[in-house]
Design an enzyme around this catalytic site. Structure first.
Site, PDB file in Angstrom:
ATOM      1  N   ALA A  49      -1.305  46.623 -83.257  1.00  0.00           N
ATOM      2  CA  ALA A  49      -0.807  45.308 -82.962  1.00  0.00           C
ATOM      3  C   ALA A  49       0.776  46.109 -83.889  1.00  0.00           C
ATOM      4  O   ALA A  49       0.808  46.521 -85.335  1.00  0.00           O
ATOM      5  CB  ALA A  49      -0.634  44.197 -83.086  1.00  0.00           C
ATOM      6  N   GLY A 101       6.108  45.669 -88.786  1.00  0.00           N
ATOM      7  CA  GLY A 101       4.591  45.805 -89.955  1.00  0.00           C
ATOM      8  C   GLY A 101       3.725  46.249 -88.364  1.00  0.00           C
ATOM      9  O   GLY A 101       4.079  45.995 -87.275  1.00  0.00           O
ATOM     10  N   LEU A 102       2.446  47.181 -89.217  1.00  0.00           N
ATOM     11  CA  LEU A 102       1.918  47.956 -87.928  1.00  0.00           C
ATOM     12  C   LEU A 102       0.687  47.240 -88.615  1.00  0.00           C
ATOM     13  O   LEU A 102       0.192  47.303 -89.613  1.00  0.00           O
ATOM     14  CB  LEU A 102       1.926  49.956 -88.153  1.00  0.00           C
ATOM     15  CG  LEU A 102       0.982  50.087 -87.619  1.00  0.00           C
ATOM     16  CD1 LEU A 102       1.099  50.157 -86.366  1.00  0.00           C
ATOM     17  CD2 LEU A 102       1.239  51.799 -88.141  1.00  0.00           C
ATOM     18  N   ALA A 103      -0.304  46.630 -87.353  1.00  0.00           N
ATOM     19  CA  ALA A 103      -1.796  46.638 -87.690  1.00  0.00           C
ATOM     20  C   ALA A 103      -2.857  47.180 -86.939  1.00  0.00           C
ATOM     21  O   ALA A 103      -2.166  47.262 -85.991  1.00  0.00           O
ATOM     22  CB  ALA A 103      -2.213  44.740 -87.466  1.00  0.00           C
ATOM     23  N   CYS A 120      -2.705  36.333 -80.902  1.00  0.00           N
ATOM     24  CA  CYS A 120      -1.339  36.823 -79.903  1.00  0.00           C
ATOM     25  C   CYS A 120      -1.402  35.126 -78.620  1.00  0.00           C
ATOM     26  O   CYS A 120      -0.478  36.023 -77.980  1.00  0.00           O
ATOM     27  CB  CYS A 120      -1.167  37.545 -79.070  1.00  0.00           C
ATOM     28  SG  CYS A 120      -1.336  39.431 -81.004  1.00  0.00           S
TER      29      CYS A 120
END
Length: 116
Positions: free
Chosen positions: A37, A50-52, A69
């Site tokens: 995400a 942010g990057l997950a 989500c």
């Protein structure tokens, strides 16, 4: 998200080709499960992002008590589980960091400094 999909393909070409985006949904999906995400927020003229990327099943424990989500009936997965469906491939957080760094450099035409 294009970056994440590209590098998921790099982890195991024959299986991760199934990594894709879904219309009107955020994230990267594999076999109807969310694997990554990207979040972006703006508040008082300040942007946050942010990057997950779910790498290991241990990171998925937090999702047991929530609806990821807000999507009922959808699951999350991790790179290690999806890649191991095909073969016993071993990779670490450092390996994934290198894949993502290379993708960012490729997509944006920049050279990033390495903290590793």
């Amino acid at each position: 998200m294009k970056i994440i999909v590209r590098k998921c393909h790099g982890l195991h070409k024959s299986y991760m080709k199934k990594a894709s985006r879904e219309k009107n949904l955020t994230g990267v999906w594999v076999s109807n499960k969310k694997i990554a995400a990207l979040g972006i927020k703006t508040r008082r003229w300040v942007t946050m992002h942010g990057l997950a990327i779910n790498i290991d099943a241990r990171s998925l424990q937090n999702f047991k008590g929530i609806v990821p989500c807000g999507l009922e009936g959808r699951e999350v997965t991790c790179l290690r589980d999806e890649v191991s469906v095909i073969e016993e491939t071993s990779f670490s957080m450092k390996d994934v960091t290198i894949y993502v760094k290379e993708a960012l450099e490729q997509v944006f035409g920049v050279t990033l400094l390495s903290a590793l």
